[in-house]
Design a protein around this motif. Structure first.
Motif, PDB file in Angstrom:
ATOM      1  N   ALA A  11      11.138  13.126  -2.333  1.00 11.89           N
ATOM      2  CA  ALA A  11      10.129  12.609  -1.400  1.00 11.89           C
ATOM      3  C   ALA A  11      10.808  11.738  -0.343  1.00 11.89           C
ATOM      4  CB  ALA A  11       9.068  11.812  -2.147  1.00 11.89           C
ATOM      5  N   GLY A  12      12.147  11.891  -0.226  1.00 11.34           N
ATOM      6  CA  GLY A  12      12.873  11.087   0.771  1.00 11.34           C
ATOM      7  C   GLY A  12      12.739  11.705   2.155  1.00 11.34           C
ATOM      8  N   ARG A  13      13.617  12.653   2.437  1.00 11.47           N
ATOM      9  CA  ARG A  13      13.558  13.396   3.691  1.00 11.47           C
ATOM     10  C   ARG A  13      14.005  14.829   3.432  1.00 11.47           C
ATOM     11  NH1 ARG A  13      10.563  10.476   5.532  1.00 11.47           N
ATOM     12  NH2 ARG A  13      10.707   9.118   7.330  1.00 11.47           N
TER      13      ARG A  13
ATOM     14  N   GLY B 201      19.467   4.385 -12.081  1.00 13.23           N
ATOM     15  CA  GLY B 201      19.376   4.458 -10.621  1.00 13.23           C
ATOM     16  C   GLY B 201      20.739   4.547  -9.970  1.00 13.23           C
ATOM     17  N   TRP B 202      20.713   4.910  -8.707  1.00  9.91           N
ATOM     18  CA  TRP B 202      21.954   5.016  -7.922  1.00  9.91           C
ATOM     19  C   TRP B 202      21.677   4.547  -6.498  1.00  9.91           C
ATOM     20  CZ3 TRP B 202      23.494   8.527  -3.842  1.00  9.91           C
ATOM     21  CH2 TRP B 202      24.862   8.503  -3.554  1.00  9.91           C
ATOM     22  N   ALA B 203      22.513   3.692  -5.985  1.00  8.56           N
ATOM     23  CA  ALA B 203      22.349   3.198  -4.608  1.00  8.56           C
ATOM     24  C   ALA B 203      23.727   3.055  -3.967  1.00  8.56           C
ATOM     25  CB  ALA B 203      21.607   1.864  -4.608  1.00  8.56           C
TER      26      ALA B 203
ATOM     27  N   GLY C  24      18.440   6.021  -4.644  1.00 10.12           N
ATOM     28  CA  GLY C  24      17.811   5.125  -3.665  1.00 10.12           C
ATOM     29  C   GLY C  24      16.976   4.105  -4.404  1.00 10.12           C
ATOM     30  N   LEU C  25      17.462   2.870  -4.405  1.00  7.27           N
ATOM     31  CA  LEU C  25      16.778   1.812  -5.166  1.00  7.27           C
ATOM     32  C   LEU C  25      16.243   0.742  -4.220  1.00  7.27           C
ATOM     33  CD1 LEU C  25      19.285   1.562  -8.143  1.00  7.27           C
ATOM     34  CD2 LEU C  25      17.001   2.597  -8.145  1.00  7.27           C
ATOM     35  N   GLY C  26      15.685   1.181  -3.079  1.00 10.50           N
ATOM     36  CA  GLY C  26      15.090   0.234  -2.139  1.00 10.50           C
ATOM     37  C   GLY C  26      13.658  -0.051  -2.542  1.00 10.50           C
ATOM     38  N   ALA C  27      12.829  -0.352  -1.525  1.00 13.79           N
ATOM     39  CA  ALA C  27      11.432  -0.721  -1.783  1.00 13.79           C
ATOM     40  C   ALA C  27      10.746   0.359  -2.618  1.00 13.79           C
ATOM     41  CB  ALA C  27      10.714  -0.909  -0.455  1.00 13.79           C
ATOM     42  N   LEU C  28      10.918   1.618  -2.257  1.00 10.83           N
ATOM     43  CA  LEU C  28      10.178   2.700  -2.912  1.00 10.83           C
ATOM     44  C   LEU C  28      10.827   3.109  -4.232  1.00 10.83           C
ATOM     45  CD1 LEU C  28       9.336   4.860   0.239  1.00 10.83           C
ATOM     46  CD2 LEU C  28       8.055   2.963  -0.774  1.00 10.83           C
ATOM     47  N   GLY C  29      12.151   3.171  -4.259  1.00  8.02           N
ATOM     48  CA  GLY C  29      12.851   3.556  -5.484  1.00  8.02           C
ATOM     49  C   GLY C  29      12.653   2.531  -6.593  1.00  8.02           C
TER      50      GLY C  29
ATOM     51  N   ASP D 154       8.123  17.075  -1.472  1.00  4.95           N
ATOM     52  CA  ASP D 154       7.134  16.572  -0.517  1.00  4.95           C
ATOM     53  C   ASP D 154       7.667  16.708   0.906  1.00  4.95           C
ATOM     54  OD1 ASP D 154       4.624  15.119   0.040  1.00  4.95           O
ATOM     55  OD2 ASP D 154       5.969  13.537   0.774  1.00  4.95           O
ATOM     56  N   VAL D 155       8.983  16.973   0.998  1.00  2.00           N
ATOM     57  CA  VAL D 155       9.651  17.023   2.310  1.00  2.00           C
ATOM     58  C   VAL D 155      10.538  18.266   2.375  1.00  2.00           C
ATOM     59  CG1 VAL D 155       9.591  14.526   2.759  1.00  2.00           C
ATOM     60  CG2 VAL D 155      11.413  15.474   1.349  1.00  2.00           C
ATOM     61  N   PHE D 156      10.789  18.747   3.589  1.00  2.00           N
ATOM     62  CA  PHE D 156      11.450  20.041   3.779  1.00  2.00           C
ATOM     63  C   PHE D 156      12.374  19.983   4.984  1.00  2.00           C
ATOM     64  CE2 PHE D 156       7.464  20.346   1.667  1.00  2.00           C
ATOM     65  CZ  PHE D 156       7.768  21.127   0.570  1.00  2.00           C
TER      66      PHE D 156
ATOM     67  N   ASP E 111       0.843  -1.202   0.000  1.00  2.00           N
ATOM     68  CA  ASP E 111       0.000   0.000   0.000  1.00  2.00           C
ATOM     69  C   ASP E 111       0.882   1.257   0.000  1.00  2.00           C
ATOM     70  OD1 ASP E 111      -2.901   1.179   0.792  1.00  2.00           O
ATOM     71  OD2 ASP E 111      -1.338   2.204   1.935  1.00  2.00           O
ATOM     72  N   LEU E 112       1.876   1.267   0.885  1.00  2.26           N
ATOM     73  CA  LEU E 112       2.773   2.425   0.996  1.00  2.26           C
ATOM     74  C   LEU E 112       3.619   2.578  -0.275  1.00  2.26           C
ATOM     75  CD1 LEU E 112       4.203   3.716   4.133  1.00  2.26           C
ATOM     76  CD2 LEU E 112       5.959   3.207   2.487  1.00  2.26           C
ATOM     77  N   THR E 113       4.101   1.449  -0.784  1.00  3.07           N
ATOM     78  CA  THR E 113       4.940   1.461  -1.978  1.00  3.07           C
ATOM     79  C   THR E 113       4.152   1.990  -3.172  1.00  3.07           C
ATOM     80  OG1 THR E 113       6.117  -0.422  -1.076  1.00  3.07           O
ATOM     81  CG2 THR E 113       6.418  -0.023  -3.401  1.00  3.07           C
TER      82      THR E 113
HETATM   83  P1  NDP Z   1      15.104   1.293   1.582  1.00  5.89           P
HETATM   84  O1  NDP Z   1      15.897   1.132   2.833  1.00  5.89           O
HETATM   85  O2  NDP Z   1      14.361   0.113   1.039  1.00  5.89           O
HETATM   86  O3  NDP Z   1      16.046   1.845   0.400  1.00  5.89           O
HETATM   87  C1  NDP Z   1      16.996   2.820   0.618  1.00  5.89           C
HETATM   88  C2  NDP Z   1      17.834   2.962  -0.632  1.00  5.89           C
HETATM   89  O4  NDP Z   1      18.739   4.058  -0.468  1.00  5.89           O
HETATM   90  C3  NDP Z   1      18.681   1.725  -0.918  1.00  5.89           C
HETATM   91  O5  NDP Z   1      18.740   1.469  -2.297  1.00  5.89           O
HETATM   92  C4  NDP Z   1      20.051   2.152  -0.390  1.00  5.89           C
HETATM   93  O6  NDP Z   1      21.160   1.515  -1.024  1.00  5.89           O
HETATM   94  C5  NDP Z   1      20.049   3.612  -0.750  1.00  5.89           C
HETATM   95  N1  NDP Z   1      21.052   4.326   0.056  1.00  5.89           N
HETATM   96  C6  NDP Z   1      21.129   4.445   1.403  1.00  5.89           C
HETATM   97  N2  NDP Z   1      22.224   5.150   1.759  1.00  5.89           N
HETATM   98  C7  NDP Z   1      22.854   5.481   0.606  1.00  5.89           C
HETATM   99  C8  NDP Z   1      24.045   6.177   0.301  1.00  5.89           C
HETATM  100  N3  NDP Z   1      24.833   6.689   1.271  1.00  5.89           N
HETATM  101  N4  NDP Z   1      24.398   6.333  -0.987  1.00  5.89           N
HETATM  102  C9  NDP Z   1      23.622   5.805  -1.974  1.00  5.89           C
HETATM  103  N5  NDP Z   1      22.482   5.111  -1.757  1.00  5.89           N
HETATM  104  C10 NDP Z   1      22.095   4.952  -0.482  1.00  5.89           C
HETATM  105  O7  NDP Z   1      14.083   2.489   1.850  1.00  5.89           O
HETATM  106  P2  NDP Z   1      12.650   2.756   1.190  1.00  5.89           P
HETATM  107  O8  NDP Z   1      12.786   2.675  -0.279  1.00  5.89           O
HETATM  108  O9  NDP Z   1      11.628   1.925   1.850  1.00  5.89           O
HETATM  109  O10 NDP Z   1      12.396   4.272   1.674  1.00  5.89           O
HETATM  110  C11 NDP Z   1      13.297   5.304   1.319  1.00  5.89           C
HETATM  111  C12 NDP Z   1      12.993   6.563   2.123  1.00  5.89           C
HETATM  112  O11 NDP Z   1      11.779   7.154   1.667  1.00  5.89           O
HETATM  113  C13 NDP Z   1      12.717   6.360   3.620  1.00  5.89           C
HETATM  114  O12 NDP Z   1      13.919   6.203   4.336  1.00  5.89           O
HETATM  115  C14 NDP Z   1      11.992   7.640   3.987  1.00  5.89           C
HETATM  116  O13 NDP Z   1      12.934   8.621   4.369  1.00  5.89           O
HETATM  117  C15 NDP Z   1      11.315   8.048   2.691  1.00  5.89           C
HETATM  118  N6  NDP Z   1       9.858   7.980   2.765  1.00  5.89           N
HETATM  119  C16 NDP Z   1       9.125   9.123   2.515  1.00  5.89           C
HETATM  120  C17 NDP Z   1       7.751   9.086   2.531  1.00  5.89           C
HETATM  121  C18 NDP Z   1       6.965  10.285   2.178  1.00  5.89           C
HETATM  122  O14 NDP Z   1       5.731  10.256   2.313  1.00  5.89           O
HETATM  123  N7  NDP Z   1       7.569  11.353   1.703  1.00  5.89           N
HETATM  124  C19 NDP Z   1       7.023   7.853   2.857  1.00  5.89           C
HETATM  125  C20 NDP Z   1       7.883   6.719   3.081  1.00  5.89           C
HETATM  126  C21 NDP Z   1       9.253   6.798   3.046  1.00  5.89           C
HETATM  127  P3  NDP Z   1      21.354  -0.080  -0.985  1.00  5.89           P
HETATM  128  O15 NDP Z   1      20.321  -0.593  -1.967  1.00  5.89           O
HETATM  129  O16 NDP Z   1      22.721  -0.271  -1.441  1.00  5.89           O
HETATM  130  O17 NDP Z   1      21.087  -0.513   0.428  1.00  5.89           O
END
Ligand code: NDP
Ligand code: OXD
Length: 314
Positions: free
Chosen positions: A227-229, A161-163, A140-145, A253-255, A90-92
């Motif tokens: 939309a990260g932080r 992408g970049w991670a 950021g290529l985690g769950a959301l990226g 979306d964030v400030f 849902d969040l993703t």
């Molecule tokens: P994940 O932990 O799944 O993914 C984080 C990604 O960032 C990973 O790909 C990670 O790399 C990468 N990363 C972390 N540190 C670095 C770095 N120093 N250099 C390069 N890449 C880096 O997080 P989610 O995708 O679940 O969420 C991401 C962020 O989104 C949350 O932390 C939150 O701050 C924000 N968020 C904002 C919301 C909003 O409403 N605006 C709602 C929900 C979340 P690697 O793959 O190598 O681990």
């Protein structure tokens, strides 16, 4: 066994109702009604007040009701127990929708057409490019990226992408680490930031980085979507980059400070789209179900999912 629930800034009532609905058997406590602290084994929290999590001797698991965990890791009173952060379809989905919407809005020059409409001007000379001409670069290529990348590719954008570490995602080039950041930025027209806030990422969206983005792309200049932080960005650098033309437009979306202060020039800048940290809100239904799954896993002796690695900061 008892669950402590607290979410600063969210409707406490709605969450407590959802907990009662999905788990009528569960002993749920709140900060105001904590009872014997020894009973608390699990905590489901968002920005808990200082001291709330300290002094809970039976605490076995903290569940972050949001995907980001900077609200927990930054606190000196954080107990040394595992932290599971919510990862949920849902969040993703919500984040994917936000990113797709903003990317399409910039691609289609919607802000320019809005301005034309306000002036009653027929701006048929504005001809937007098509998605395959534009590269979205996702930090950021985690769950959301990863989900945002999938949707952008479906829309026809070129996506890179970049991670921190090397990721392998079909149909896109994934860059890794500081040494590959330059190459990633130089090819990016729309920069989408979905990084967590950590000591390494704080302030990463700054003048120096904006100047390394592709400046001669089909949008007439690079676009930023964050939309990260908020503390990933320097608000003042964004305004300066818009002024000097290093950035064409931004969606934020964030400030750095939330809520965005009344006096911030971001509010009414013509090239800035502001949303109030709602790109992907935590739905009580989805997050309560997630929390209950983690509690059940622990009861069965299985590890909780999506455990935070404290030393890497996310
Ligand atoms: P994940 O932990 O799944 O993914 C984080 C990604 O960032 C990973 O790909 C990670 O790399 C990468 N990363 C972390 N540190 C670095 C770095 N120093 N250099 C390069 N890449 C880096 O997080 P989610 O995708 O679940 O969420 C991401 C962020 O989104 C949350 O932390 C939150 O701050 C924000 N968020 C904002 C919301 C909003 O409403 N605006 C709602 C929900 C979340 P690697 O793959 O190598 O681990
Ligand atoms: C989150 C958020 O991290 O809402 O989930 O910002």
């Amino acid at each position: 066994m008892a669950l402590l629930f607290h979410a600063t800034g969210w409707s406490q009532e709605e969450w407590l109702e959802e907990l009662a609905h999905q788990a009528p058997w569960l002993d749920v406590r709140t900060a105001e009604n904590i009872g014997d602290p020894e009973d608390i084994t699990h905590a489901l929290v968002w920005k808990p007040p200082a001291g709330l999590l300290a002094g809970l001797p039976s605490l076995r698991l903290i569940i972050s009701a949001g995907a980001g965990v900077d609200h927990l890791l930054s606190r000196p009173d954080l107990p040394d127990v595992p932290i599971s952060r919510v990862v949920d379809p849902d969040l993703t989905r919500r984040m994917g929708e936000y990113v797709a919407q903003q990317a399409l809005m910039h691609l289609r020059r919607q802000r320019d057409f809005d301005a034309c409409q306000r002036r009653r001007e027929w701006c048929s000379d504005i001809v937007p490019p098509t998605a395959p001409e534009v590269t979205c670069g996702i930090m950021g290529l985690g769950a959301l990226g990863a989900e945002s990348a999938r949707l952008l590719r479906l829309l026809g954008f070129r996506v890179a992408g970049w991670a921190r570490t090397r990721r392998y995602i079909e149909g896109m080039r994934c860059h890794a680490g500081p040494e590959e950041l330059n190459e990633f930025l130089a090819a990016t027209d729309i920069l989408v930031c979905l990084l967590p806030l950590t000591p390494e990422t704080e302030g990463i969206l700054n003048t120096d980085l904006f100047r390394r983005l592709r400046q001669d792309g089909p949008l007439g200049g690079p676009v930023l979507i964050n939309a990260g932080r908020g503390r990933l960005q320097k608000d003042a650098d964004i305004l300066a980059a818009l002024e000097e033309g290093t950035l064409k437009a931004v969606s934020l979306d964030v400030f750095e400070t939330e809520p965005l202060p009344q006096e911030s020039p971001l509010w009414n800048h013509p090239a800035v789209t502001v949303t109030p940290h709602v790109a992907a809100v935590s739905s009580p239904r989805a997050v309560v179900a997630y929390a209950l799954r983690q509690i059940a896993r622990m009861e069965r002796g299985e590890p909780p999912e999506n455990l935070v690695e404290r030393q890497r900061g996310y």
